[in-house]
Scaffold this active site. Structure first.
Site, PDB file in Angstrom:
ATOM      1  N   TYR A 101      -3.105   1.668  -0.827  1.00  0.00           N
ATOM      2  CA  TYR A 101      -1.823   0.950  -0.886  1.00  0.00           C
ATOM      3  C   TYR A 101      -0.717   1.852  -1.441  1.00  0.00           C
ATOM      4  O   TYR A 101       0.321   2.054  -0.806  1.00  0.00           O
ATOM      5  CB  TYR A 101      -1.953  -0.315  -1.753  1.00  0.00           C
ATOM      6  CG  TYR A 101      -0.616  -0.894  -2.183  1.00  0.00           C
ATOM      7  CD1 TYR A 101       0.286  -1.401  -1.249  1.00  0.00           C
ATOM      8  CD2 TYR A 101      -0.240  -0.918  -3.534  1.00  0.00           C
ATOM      9  CE1 TYR A 101       1.519  -1.915  -1.649  1.00  0.00           C
ATOM     10  CE2 TYR A 101       0.983  -1.429  -3.936  1.00  0.00           C
ATOM     11  CZ  TYR A 101       1.868  -1.927  -2.981  1.00  0.00           C
ATOM     12  OH  TYR A 101       3.088  -2.420  -3.372  1.00  0.00           O
ATOM     13  N   THR A 161       7.265   0.467  -5.138  1.00  0.00           N
ATOM     14  CA  THR A 161       6.457   0.058  -6.282  1.00  0.00           C
ATOM     15  C   THR A 161       6.308   1.186  -7.297  1.00  0.00           C
ATOM     16  O   THR A 161       6.409   2.372  -6.928  1.00  0.00           O
ATOM     17  CB  THR A 161       5.055  -0.365  -5.768  1.00  0.00           C
ATOM     18  OG1 THR A 161       4.155  -0.435  -6.867  1.00  0.00           O
ATOM     19  CG2 THR A 161       4.478   0.642  -4.775  1.00  0.00           C
ATOM     20  N   ASP A 162       6.023   0.817  -8.548  1.00  0.00           N
ATOM     21  CA  ASP A 162       5.744   1.844  -9.571  1.00  0.00           C
ATOM     22  C   ASP A 162       4.381   2.509  -9.345  1.00  0.00           C
ATOM     23  O   ASP A 162       4.091   3.544  -9.951  1.00  0.00           O
ATOM     24  CB  ASP A 162       5.819   1.231 -10.983  1.00  0.00           C
ATOM     25  CG  ASP A 162       4.805   0.113 -11.237  1.00  0.00           C
ATOM     26  OD1 ASP A 162       4.073  -0.282 -10.311  1.00  0.00           O
ATOM     27  OD2 ASP A 162       4.760  -0.381 -12.388  1.00  0.00           O
ATOM     28  N   GLU A 163       3.551   1.915  -8.463  1.00  0.00           N
ATOM     29  CA  GLU A 163       2.191   2.439  -8.300  1.00  0.00           C
ATOM     30  C   GLU A 163       2.181   3.827  -7.657  1.00  0.00           C
ATOM     31  O   GLU A 163       1.185   4.539  -7.735  1.00  0.00           O
ATOM     32  CB  GLU A 163       1.324   1.450  -7.497  1.00  0.00           C
ATOM     33  CG  GLU A 163       1.320   0.087  -8.157  1.00  0.00           C
ATOM     34  CD  GLU A 163       0.259  -0.865  -7.653  1.00  0.00           C
ATOM     35  OE1 GLU A 163      -0.759  -0.421  -7.094  1.00  0.00           O
ATOM     36  OE2 GLU A 163       0.450  -2.080  -7.836  1.00  0.00           O
ATOM     37  N   LYS A 205       2.670   3.436   0.359  1.00  0.00           N
ATOM     38  CA  LYS A 205       4.037   3.182  -0.119  1.00  0.00           C
ATOM     39  C   LYS A 205       4.713   4.524  -0.460  1.00  0.00           C
ATOM     40  O   LYS A 205       5.901   4.716  -0.183  1.00  0.00           O
ATOM     41  CB  LYS A 205       4.025   2.273  -1.356  1.00  0.00           C
ATOM     42  CG  LYS A 205       3.621   0.836  -1.080  1.00  0.00           C
ATOM     43  CD  LYS A 205       4.576   0.087  -0.167  1.00  0.00           C
ATOM     44  CE  LYS A 205       5.901  -0.233  -0.813  1.00  0.00           C
ATOM     45  NZ  LYS A 205       6.740  -1.112   0.059  1.00  0.00           N
TER      46      LYS A 205
HETATM   47  P1  NAD Z   1       3.710 -10.064   0.275  1.00  0.00           P
HETATM   48  O1  NAD Z   1       2.396  -9.479   0.706  1.00  0.00           O
HETATM   49  O2  NAD Z   1       3.726 -11.346  -0.465  1.00  0.00           O
HETATM   50  O3  NAD Z   1       4.664 -10.240   1.543  1.00  0.00           O
HETATM   51  C1  NAD Z   1       4.767  -9.270   2.549  1.00  0.00           C
HETATM   52  C2  NAD Z   1       5.537  -9.891   3.717  1.00  0.00           C
HETATM   53  O4  NAD Z   1       5.673  -8.878   4.732  1.00  0.00           O
HETATM   54  C3  NAD Z   1       4.795 -11.076   4.368  1.00  0.00           C
HETATM   55  O5  NAD Z   1       5.713 -12.114   4.619  1.00  0.00           O
HETATM   56  C4  NAD Z   1       4.255 -10.482   5.664  1.00  0.00           C
HETATM   57  O6  NAD Z   1       4.130 -11.452   6.700  1.00  0.00           O
HETATM   58  C5  NAD Z   1       5.314  -9.440   5.989  1.00  0.00           C
HETATM   59  N1  NAD Z   1       4.789  -8.362   6.835  1.00  0.00           N
HETATM   60  C6  NAD Z   1       3.638  -7.661   6.665  1.00  0.00           C
HETATM   61  N2  NAD Z   1       3.491  -6.782   7.675  1.00  0.00           N
HETATM   62  C7  NAD Z   1       4.577  -6.892   8.473  1.00  0.00           C
HETATM   63  C8  NAD Z   1       5.008  -6.242   9.665  1.00  0.00           C
HETATM   64  N3  NAD Z   1       4.269  -5.284  10.244  1.00  0.00           N
HETATM   65  N4  NAD Z   1       6.183  -6.614  10.239  1.00  0.00           N
HETATM   66  C9  NAD Z   1       6.946  -7.598   9.669  1.00  0.00           C
HETATM   67  N5  NAD Z   1       6.570  -8.267   8.557  1.00  0.00           N
HETATM   68  C10 NAD Z   1       5.401  -7.903   7.952  1.00  0.00           C
HETATM   69  O7  NAD Z   1       4.408  -8.886  -0.564  1.00  0.00           O
HETATM   70  P2  NAD Z   1       5.351  -8.993  -1.840  1.00  0.00           P
HETATM   71  O8  NAD Z   1       4.506  -9.072  -3.052  1.00  0.00           O
HETATM   72  O9  NAD Z   1       6.398  -9.997  -1.592  1.00  0.00           O
HETATM   73  O10 NAD Z   1       5.991  -7.519  -1.828  1.00  0.00           O
HETATM   74  C11 NAD Z   1       7.175  -7.244  -1.090  1.00  0.00           C
HETATM   75  C12 NAD Z   1       7.518  -5.778  -1.233  1.00  0.00           C
HETATM   76  O11 NAD Z   1       7.700  -5.450  -2.612  1.00  0.00           O
HETATM   77  C13 NAD Z   1       6.421  -4.828  -0.728  1.00  0.00           C
HETATM   78  O12 NAD Z   1       7.050  -3.752  -0.072  1.00  0.00           O
HETATM   79  C14 NAD Z   1       5.728  -4.364  -1.985  1.00  0.00           C
HETATM   80  O13 NAD Z   1       5.192  -3.064  -1.817  1.00  0.00           O
HETATM   81  C15 NAD Z   1       6.876  -4.353  -2.983  1.00  0.00           C
HETATM   82  N6  NAD Z   1       6.490  -4.578  -4.375  1.00  0.00           N
HETATM   83  C16 NAD Z   1       5.718  -5.652  -4.721  1.00  0.00           C
HETATM   84  C17 NAD Z   1       5.398  -5.850  -6.057  1.00  0.00           C
HETATM   85  C18 NAD Z   1       4.561  -7.032  -6.494  1.00  0.00           C
HETATM   86  O14 NAD Z   1       4.170  -7.112  -7.658  1.00  0.00           O
HETATM   87  N7  NAD Z   1       4.287  -7.999  -5.621  1.00  0.00           N
HETATM   88  C19 NAD Z   1       5.848  -4.958  -7.033  1.00  0.00           C
HETATM   89  C20 NAD Z   1       6.653  -3.868  -6.641  1.00  0.00           C
HETATM   90  C21 NAD Z   1       6.966  -3.696  -5.315  1.00  0.00           C
HETATM   91  P1  TYD Z   2      -2.960  -7.277  -8.911  1.00  0.00           P
HETATM   92  O1  TYD Z   2      -2.274  -8.571  -9.147  1.00  0.00           O
HETATM   93  O2  TYD Z   2      -3.884  -7.155  -7.739  1.00  0.00           O
HETATM   94  O3  TYD Z   2      -1.806  -6.163  -8.852  1.00  0.00           O
HETATM   95  P2  TYD Z   2      -1.941  -4.540  -8.871  1.00  0.00           P
HETATM   96  O4  TYD Z   2      -3.310  -4.147  -8.532  1.00  0.00           O
HETATM   97  O5  TYD Z   2      -0.962  -4.171  -7.803  1.00  0.00           O
HETATM   98  O6  TYD Z   2      -1.500  -4.131 -10.236  1.00  0.00           O
HETATM   99  O7  TYD Z   2      -3.773  -6.902 -10.211  1.00  0.00           O
HETATM  100  C1  TYD Z   2      -3.151  -6.804 -11.477  1.00  0.00           C
HETATM  101  C2  TYD Z   2      -4.187  -6.317 -12.455  1.00  0.00           C
HETATM  102  O8  TYD Z   2      -5.186  -7.323 -12.602  1.00  0.00           O
HETATM  103  C3  TYD Z   2      -4.914  -5.074 -11.979  1.00  0.00           C
HETATM  104  O9  TYD Z   2      -5.183  -4.232 -13.090  1.00  0.00           O
HETATM  105  C4  TYD Z   2      -6.213  -5.602 -11.414  1.00  0.00           C
HETATM  106  C5  TYD Z   2      -6.479  -6.837 -12.258  1.00  0.00           C
HETATM  107  N1  TYD Z   2      -7.188  -7.948 -11.587  1.00  0.00           N
HETATM  108  C6  TYD Z   2      -8.292  -8.531 -12.212  1.00  0.00           C
HETATM  109  O10 TYD Z   2      -8.694  -8.138 -13.325  1.00  0.00           O
HETATM  110  N2  TYD Z   2      -8.920  -9.564 -11.572  1.00  0.00           N
HETATM  111  C7  TYD Z   2      -8.526 -10.017 -10.367  1.00  0.00           C
HETATM  112  O11 TYD Z   2      -9.172 -10.955  -9.804  1.00  0.00           O
HETATM  113  C8  TYD Z   2      -7.382  -9.415  -9.731  1.00  0.00           C
HETATM  114  C9  TYD Z   2      -6.896  -9.897  -8.380  1.00  0.00           C
HETATM  115  C10 TYD Z   2      -6.745  -8.383 -10.404  1.00  0.00           C
END
Ligand code: NAD
Ligand code: TYD
Length: 354
Positions: free
Chosen positions: A161, A135-137, A165
């Protein structure tokens, strides 16, 4: 048939990646390794039942023996590692699970991959890849005038988080530097699209608006995120897997910086158009609530390296991607209901009882 491992393939991005891959990559099947936490939903993949190119294995990436057995059974040509605890707010309430899965789980998976890869010979060894999705975070928070995050921006994670990561990214890097494991890392901005669990901003706003509930905006709503439609993230991962240089990292983003309030307004306006509420415009439901502790102010991604070196660019604009997303949630209200009611868990129990 040769396989790739996809960890976390029942989650939001993993589900989209599995469909995307099976649509186009005819040579390789998928072994989908997922523990099915609250965020994993097998119902997403119901249409793949009986498809010989998709095998689901319920397993925890922290279980090194189980991971080693899977490597021995399927001899994958690559690992695409999505599995993680992924929600910042949950990491604030309970960081333990984030250290367990994101740090210890990635370590166990790396160890299993290393012992598998070290026994490979010839072409199989040459072409094996371990792609770590991050992630960019990990780069921390930007001031309004700061340049966007590039691949050489120093790490400065601020939440449990992002710290977990960052730790996993460092382990992946070290396995390349020390053992030569052919790793690739992607650091992507905020994703949105179908199948996202309604704890994240965009699906939460859609779900609450449809239910006539308050739309919670943290603090002043001026925090900025860079938004990328999920299938654009999937195509970036595929480009990195196919053409990325082992040991390199690639930043992935949509060049779509928006304040949270802009995002919430855009969702409300689309809902007004596609599902008008007789009680009035959806913006009336916006409610400013207490800010998230340690809330990062701004993220922005400089995605020039992946464009220059691998020829990847996003297909969707924020407007087109958001319209697809809102339309998908409107067409899939049953999905939304089932994940919010926990019904999908009973579906899994019933379906896999045998
Ligand atoms: P998500 O939370 O929707 O899905 C995570 C999946 O991992 C779930 O299916 C869960 O059951 C599985 N999981 C969790 N713990 C596990 C374990 N111990 N063993 C096996 N499986 C396990 O997450 P997402 O939003 O799909 O993100 C996927 C990846 O992309 C993550 O690594 C996240 O850090 C990264 N990412 C997400 C975003 C975003 O905006 N969602 C952005 C950048 C990077
Ligand atoms: P989120 O979707 O949780 O992603 P991340 O924290 O990984 O960026 O949140 C996106 C942005 O929205 C973040 O600045 C937090 C804000 N946010 C709200 O303002 N209200 C909400 O209920 C949630 C879940 C997030």
């Amino acid at each position: 048939m040769s396989h790739i491992f996809v960890t976390g393939g029942a989650g939001f991005i993993g589900t989209n990646f599995v469909f995307d891959w099976l649509k186009d990559e005819h040579a390789n099947g998928i072994v989908n390794v997922d523990k099915l936490t609250y965020a994993g939903n097998l119902m997403n993949l119901a249409s793949l039942e009986g498809n010989p190119r998709h095998q689901f294995c319920e397993a925890d990436i922290c279980d090194r023996n189980a991971m080693e057995q899977l490597f021995a059974t399927f001899s994958p040509r690559a690992v695409v590692h999505f599995a993680a605890e992924s929600h910042v707010d949950r990491s604030i309430h309970g960081p333990g699970a984030f250290i367990e899965t994101n740090v210890r789980g990635t370590f166990a998976l790396l160890e299993a991959a290393r012992s598998y890869w070290s026994e490979l010979k010839g072409e199989a060894r040459e072409r094996f890849r371990f792609l770590h999705v991050s992630t960019d975070e990990v780069y921390g928070s930007l001031e309004p005038c700061d340049a966007a995050f590039s691949e050489v921006t120093p790490y400065a994670p601020n939440s449990p988080y992002s710290a977990s990561k960052a730790a996993s990214d460092h382990l992946v890097r070290a396995y390349h530097h020390t053992y030569g494991l052919p790793v690739l890392t992607t650091n992507c901005s905020n994703n949105y699209g179908p199948y996202q669990f309604p704890e994240k901003l965009i699906p939460l706003i859609i779900a609450n608006a449809l239910a006539g509930k308050a739309l919670p905006v943290y603090g002043d709503g001026q925090n900025v995120r860079d938004w990328l439609y999920v299938t654009d993230h999937c195509s970036a991962v595929r480009a990195v897997l196919a053409r990325g240089v082992p040991g390199e990292t690639y930043n992935v983003g949509g060049w779509n910086e928006k304040t949270n309030l802009e995002v919430v307004h855009a969702v409300c306006d689309l809902l007004d158009e596609l599902r008008p509420d007789p009680a009035g415009p959806h913006r009336r439901l916006i409610s400013f609530v207490t800010d998230r502790p340690g809330h990062d102010r701004r993220y922005a991604i400089d995605a020039r390296k992946i464009q220059r070196e691998l020829g990847w660019t996003p297909e969707q604009t924020f407007e087109s991607g958001l319209r697809r997303t809102v339309s998908w949630y409107l067409a899939n209200e049953k999905w939304l209901e089932s994940v919010t009611s926990g019904e999908y868990r009973s579906w899994v129990l019933k379906h896999y009882a045998a």
